[in-house]
Motif scaffolding. Structure first.
Motif, PDB file in Angstrom:
ATOM      1  N   THR A 133      13.970  -2.275  -0.936  1.00  0.00           N
ATOM      2  CA  THR A 133      13.662  -0.845  -0.895  1.00  0.00           C
ATOM      3  C   THR A 133      12.205  -0.604  -1.258  1.00  0.00           C
ATOM      4  N   VAL A 134      11.761  -1.286  -2.298  1.00  0.00           N
ATOM      5  CA  VAL A 134      10.362  -1.165  -2.713  1.00  0.00           C
ATOM      6  C   VAL A 134       9.432  -1.569  -1.571  1.00  0.00           C
ATOM      7  N   SER A 135       9.750  -2.685  -0.912  1.00  0.00           N
ATOM      8  CA  SER A 135       8.901  -3.163   0.180  1.00  0.00           C
ATOM      9  C   SER A 135       8.844  -2.172   1.329  1.00  0.00           C
ATOM     10  N   ASP A 136       9.960  -1.556   1.644  1.00  0.00           N
ATOM     11  CA  ASP A 136       9.975  -0.563   2.721  1.00  0.00           C
ATOM     12  C   ASP A 136       9.034   0.600   2.401  1.00  0.00           C
ATOM     13  N   TYR A 137       9.135   1.098   1.176  1.00  0.00           N
ATOM     14  CA  TYR A 137       8.266   2.212   0.772  1.00  0.00           C
ATOM     15  C   TYR A 137       6.793   1.796   0.796  1.00  0.00           C
ATOM     16  N   ILE A 191      -5.765  -1.764  -5.768  1.00  0.00           N
ATOM     17  CA  ILE A 191      -4.934  -2.347  -6.830  1.00  0.00           C
ATOM     18  C   ILE A 191      -3.471  -2.316  -6.428  1.00  0.00           C
ATOM     19  N   THR A 192      -3.002  -1.157  -6.008  1.00  0.00           N
ATOM     20  CA  THR A 192      -1.600  -1.020  -5.622  1.00  0.00           C
ATOM     21  C   THR A 192      -1.248  -1.953  -4.469  1.00  0.00           C
ATOM     22  N   LEU A 193      -2.096  -1.991  -3.458  1.00  0.00           N
ATOM     23  CA  LEU A 193      -1.806  -2.823  -2.284  1.00  0.00           C
ATOM     24  C   LEU A 193      -1.937  -4.313  -2.596  1.00  0.00           C
ATOM     25  N   MET A 194      -2.786  -4.685  -3.540  1.00  0.00           N
ATOM     26  CA  MET A 194      -2.849  -6.094  -3.936  1.00  0.00           C
ATOM     27  C   MET A 194      -1.586  -6.525  -4.667  1.00  0.00           C
ATOM     28  N   PHE A 195      -1.049  -5.667  -5.521  1.00  0.00           N
ATOM     29  CA  PHE A 195       0.230  -5.991  -6.155  1.00  0.00           C
ATOM     30  C   PHE A 195       1.297  -6.259  -5.086  1.00  0.00           C
ATOM     31  N   TYR A 196       1.323  -5.383  -4.089  1.00  0.00           N
ATOM     32  CA  TYR A 196       2.312  -5.534  -3.017  1.00  0.00           C
ATOM     33  C   TYR A 196       2.050  -6.790  -2.194  1.00  0.00           C
ATOM     34  N   ALA A 197       0.787  -7.012  -1.837  1.00  0.00           N
ATOM     35  CA  ALA A 197       0.438  -8.182  -1.022  1.00  0.00           C
ATOM     36  C   ALA A 197       0.763  -9.487  -1.746  1.00  0.00           C
ATOM     37  N   GLU A 198       0.495  -9.534  -3.049  1.00  0.00           N
ATOM     38  CA  GLU A 198       0.804 -10.735  -3.828  1.00  0.00           C
ATOM     39  C   GLU A 198       2.308 -11.042  -3.766  1.00  0.00           C
ATOM     40  N   GLU A 199       3.107 -10.017  -3.835  1.00  0.00           N
ATOM     41  CA  GLU A 199       4.560 -10.216  -3.762  1.00  0.00           C
ATOM     42  C   GLU A 199       4.962 -10.734  -2.384  1.00  0.00           C
ATOM     43  N   ASP A 207       2.443 -14.400   5.351  1.00  0.00           N
ATOM     44  CA  ASP A 207       3.091 -13.122   5.671  1.00  0.00           C
ATOM     45  C   ASP A 207       2.295 -12.348   6.723  1.00  0.00           C
ATOM     46  N   SER A 208       2.973 -11.952   7.772  1.00  0.00           N
ATOM     47  CA  SER A 208       2.292 -11.310   8.901  1.00  0.00           C
ATOM     48  C   SER A 208       1.804  -9.906   8.560  1.00  0.00           C
ATOM     49  N   PHE A 209       2.518  -9.186   7.709  1.00  0.00           N
ATOM     50  CA  PHE A 209       2.093  -7.820   7.385  1.00  0.00           C
ATOM     51  C   PHE A 209       0.758  -7.843   6.649  1.00  0.00           C
ATOM     52  N   VAL A 210       0.599  -8.783   5.719  1.00  0.00           N
ATOM     53  CA  VAL A 210      -0.676  -8.913   5.016  1.00  0.00           C
ATOM     54  C   VAL A 210      -1.776  -9.255   6.009  1.00  0.00           C
ATOM     55  N   ALA A 211      -1.531 -10.232   6.867  1.00  0.00           N
ATOM     56  CA  ALA A 211      -2.544 -10.701   7.816  1.00  0.00           C
ATOM     57  C   ALA A 211      -2.927  -9.643   8.831  1.00  0.00           C
ATOM     58  N   GLU A 212      -2.014  -8.758   9.166  1.00  0.00           N
ATOM     59  CA  GLU A 212      -2.284  -7.764  10.200  1.00  0.00           C
ATOM     60  C   GLU A 212      -2.786  -6.430   9.658  1.00  0.00           C
TER      61      GLU A 212
END
Length: 494
Positions: A133-137, A191-199, A207-212
């Motif tokens: 759920t967190v990832s979707d948001y 900061i927020t997006l790096m926390f998400y990207a690290e996960e 991970d394709s979402f990070v790369a794209e």
């Protein structure tokens, strides 16, 4: 005024303790045996204030129990439900500041870059949501950010990355008159997006979402949302900007400095992980430059937000959002943080009638506002500022367990600001700090607990009723942050 009184009233703006009411004038102020001295434009602080030697101490009411959480599971669930209703609004990835079109500050139905980034960071850290759920948001939010970074600049000299707010649902830049630029946005988003990207990368290194979308060589997304924002900080970190409250401008706000530094520290590590050694080195260099500027904010007795507005609740929020373990500066049990808690608690105690009334009635805690002398909507305690203090105290409790007993000066400052004597062992000190966090949230609960899980922007300084913007997303985020920090402490303590 007699010479002796003049000497007793020779107190700079940052050291004044409010002695008046909102409508006090010189006659009523001096009739109450208080000092009267108007401030120049750009300075914040009370015009009516206590003379030297008559200043009140902290009115903080300490309750020494952590057996029961200040908010129940059902209350936290209600906050979370109302919080999530303001996230990914209209399914476009935006975070609405509040679904309230008629506040003292006007319409709040916009995506504020600051509120959005901090709220999504809170969502990322929420222990009560499943990670899918967190990832979707977060994915919806990241796509929203990429889209806003691609908007055409509409104000001369203002990069779209430092625009304050955007329209919902189309995402266009708000074109009305407002305080701009707001330079904290790029760092906070990164900061927020790096926390998400690290996960994401921990689960899949490719991970394709990070790369794209987040760190990429594609010009279509400006090199990725994270890198594009970090690169703005590299060139713009020392430029003039609006403050967190969107009222005054400076190039030297503590809030901006400390959060930008964290963005650069995280960015350096993240760039290295992404194989970009040049960016990693540059970000580390800028972090060091920002760090050198931060030192001037420590005045020896407290950390100041800025020269003309020294005592400011933004500092508490900055302590929480800007601390980085790799650096350790402004750790939650440091002398700087403890001293600031002491000085600010005392300042806000005398600022609001509701604080003195609550303390007289032995309601635990204290309520915190934006800054002494605030007059927006009457100048009141804020839910988010109060919850930020609670989070800071829970973090101090956890930090004591992991890093040992704070030094004697820090304990002395905490003791004065929280009106408590500390035990001598680390676990006992930790529990006492957590109990202080509970005390803060219990006073907050006194004023929000009967509103069916709804959190507004402010608490009336006289009546204690919630007021101003209804269902403020940032209020929910800060209370949820505080309760999450409490859960972290409780798990470590037990």
């Amino acid at each position: 005024m007699a010479t002796a009184s003049a000497l007793q009233c020779d107190i700079d703006a940052s050291s004044r303790a409010d002695c008046g009411e909102l409508a006090s004038d010189q006659d009523s102020c001096e009739a109450a045996n208080c000092c009267w001295s108007p401030l120049d434009d750009g300075q914040s602080g009370p015009w009516c204030f206590y003379s030297k030697g008559d200043e009140p101490g902290s009115c903080f009411v300490f309750q020494n129990s952590t057996d029961t959480a200040p908010f129940s599971d059902s209350e936290v669930a209600a906050f979370q439900t109302n919080f999530l209703a303001n996230v990914d609004v209209e399914s476009v990835g935006a975070v609405v500041a509040a679904p309230d079109h008629d506040t003292p500050g006007g319409n709040y139905y916009y995506h504020w870059m600051r509120d959005g980034a901090l709220s999504m960071r809170s969502l990322w850290a929420n222990p009560n949501l499943d990670r899918a759920t967190v990832s979707d948001y977060l994915q919806s939010y990241a796509k929203w950010v990429v889209g806003r970074q691609s908007e055409t600049a509409v104000h001369d000299g203002v990069d779209v990355r430092v625009e304050p707010k955007f329209m919902i649902p189309d995402g266009s830049v708000f074109t009305g008159s407002w305080c701009r630029p707001q330079n904290d946005g790029p760092g906070l988003r990164a900061i927020t997006l790096m926390f998400y990207a690290e996960e994401l990368l921990e689960a899949d290194a490719k991970d394709s979402f990070v790369a794209e979308n987040l760190w990429t060589n594609s010009d279509s997304v400006n090199g990725g949302a994270i890198k594009y924002d970090l690169d703005w900080v590299v060139n713009g970190w020392d430029s003039n900007t609006c403050d967190l409250w969107e009222e005054v401008q400076s190039s030297d706000f503590f809030w901006n400095r400390v959060t930008m530094k964290k963005a650069m520290l995280m960015g350096s590590a993240f760039a290295a992980k992404m194989g970009d050694a040049a960016s990693s080195s540059k970000y580390a260099e800028i972090a060091a430059a920002i760090d050198a500027k931060l030192d001037s904010h420590w005045l020896g007795t407290f950390v100041a937000e800025e020269t003309n507005r020294q005592k400011d609740g933004a500092v508490f929020v900055g302590f929480n959002n800007g601390f980085d373990e790799s650096d350790g500066k402004y750790a939650p049990t440091s002398v700087e943080v403890a001293s600031t808690v002491n000085v600010y608690n005392t300042a806000f105690c005398s600022e609001y009638k509701i604080n003195t009334d609550d303390s007289a009635s032995e309601v635990p805690g204290v309520l915190i506002g934006r800054y002494p002398g605030d007059n927006y909507a009457g100048g009141n305690p804020w839910v988010l500022s109060t919850a930020a203090l609670a989070q800071l105290l829970y973090r101090a409790a956890s930090y004591t367990l992991s890093n040992g007993i704070p030094d004697d000066e820090a304990l002395e400052q905490f003791s004065a600001g929280l009106n408590v004597d500390f035990p001598v062992d680390a676990k006992g000190i930790s529990q006492t700090l957590a109990a202080a966090g509970d005390s803060v949230l219990l006073r907050l609960k006194e004023h929000v607990g009967g509103d069916d899980g709804h959190l507004d922007e402010q608490i009336d300084r006289n009546t204690g009723e919630q007021m101003s913007a209804k269902d403020l997303t940032w209020s929910y985020a800060e209370v949820l942050n505080a309760m999450a920090a409490r859960s972290v402490w409780e798990a470590a303590y037990n």
